[in-house]
Design a protein around this motif. Structure first.
Motif: not given
Length: 350
Positions: A106-133
């Motif tokens: 949910t950030v402004p992104a152009s078609d040729d420069n989206p947030i990478s899937q590897p970064l999303i995969d890295e941040l998702t468990p971090i978000k869950q842990k931060k939520q739990q903390q």
């Protein structure tokens, strides 16, 4: 001169008790120090350890797109590393909002420069842990942050007879803390996915920033600790004063064609010292306690720690054991005056 300037509840109770003893021609009953009350446990006892979760800055460009790069950089700066507990919690809330933007794209992104899937995969468990903390971070701010903790530690000074500073600011702060605690709960569904997570729509930056405003508004007070101490102090003074009156009740002469001078003097003490000031003081203590009790109960019922000393504190002050004793003391005192007014045929208000 200093005694004459004392407007504390303690001073007025002592004066009231002494005047009654003078009228009854007896010695006052000694007031014993309030040394058996449970205190708010130490910082070391209450602190809940938090797992240190690091977010690297290698993906700096993409983290900028989530609004996270500068936030994390500030947190890792020399000043950021010595933030107080309130600013640490604010950081965690803003971080969760940024992580939400990252993992949901949910950030402004152009078609040729989206947030990478590897970064999303890295941040998702971090978000869950931060939520739990988050609940532990909130609690550590309340239990160990200087301005917050000092509100709960017993403050051995009673409120002035007509000044109860701190209610509005502390109640507003606790209501926002309760909101954060409610949003921090995350119950997994059948697929073990959180069903109640923080999103930017639920906790926005305005709420996070209000924590700093609350900290500023409460930093001069010791409100809850002073309220509880004032109630405990009032309870003991009322109890020993009722004891004094009950012990001398049979000596108070009343009745038709009898010299009721002593009873008249007692009535004067009631109307000059108890009725206009102490009675309204007791009513205000009762009112303020009833206003803060439900919010504090909800906050403390979500504690991430169940230390016995904390549970004892909660039972006495927050759940109402002390307040119940206070109400019984006031009722017993009221009953003495009702009996005496009836027996001496004194009209109320005269």
């Amino acid at each position: 001169m200093l005694t004459g300037c004392d407007n504390s509840g303690e001073h007025h109770f002592k004066d009231y008790h002494q005047r009654l003893a003078n009228v009854l021609d007896t010695d006052p009953i000694p007031f014993h120090p309030l040394d058996s009350l449970p205190n708010f446990p130490s910082t070391r006892t209450l602190y809940v350890p938090e797992e240190d979760i690091r977010i690297g800055l290698l993906d700096a460009y993409e983290l900028r797109r989530c609004g996270l790069f500068q936030l994390i950089a500030d947190r890792n700066s020399s000043l950021g590393k010595v933030q107080d507990k309130t600013r640490q919690l604010r950081y965690e809330l803003l971080l969760l909002n940024g992580l939400e933007r990252c993992v949901t794209q949910t950030v402004p992104a152009s078609d040729d420069n989206p947030i990478s899937q590897p970064l999303i995969d890295e941040l998702t468990p971090i978000k869950q842990k931060k939520q739990q903390q988050l609940r532990s971070v909130i609690w550590n701010m309340l239990a160990t942050g200087k301005e917050w903790r000092q509100q709960f530690v017993l403050y051995p000074h009673t409120f002035d007879i007509d000044n109860f500073a701190g209610l509005t600011a502390n109640l507003a702060a606790m209501e926002d803390i309760l909101t954060l605690l409610e949003y921090s709960q995350s119950q997994p569904d059948a697929d073990n996915k959180p069903t109640h997570e923080i999103t930017p729509k639920r906790i926005d930056e305005a709420l996070a920033n209000r924590l700093l405003i609350h900290q500023e508004n409460i930093h001069r007070s010791r409100y809850f600790g002073q309220l509880y101490y004032s109630i405990a102090n009032a309870t003991q003074w009322i109890n020993i004063t009722t004891q004094l009156l009950n012990q001398q009740e049979s000596t108070i002469i009343c009745g038709e064609k009898r010299n009721q001078q002593q009873a008249e003097y007692l009535k004067n003490v009631f109307y000059r010292f108890y009725n206009p000031k102490i009675q309204s003081y007791l009513a205000e203590l009762d009112s303020q306690y009833l206003q803060v009790k439900p919010v504090l109960q909800q906050v403390f019922n979500q504690l991430p720690t169940k230390h016995p000393d904390l549970l004892a504190y909660k039972e006495v002050f927050i759940d109402g054991n002390l307040h119940q004793a206070f109400r019984i003391a006031v009722l017993d005192h009221t009953k003495f005056w009702q009996r005496t007014f009836k027996r001496c045929q004194f009209k109320v208000g005269i």
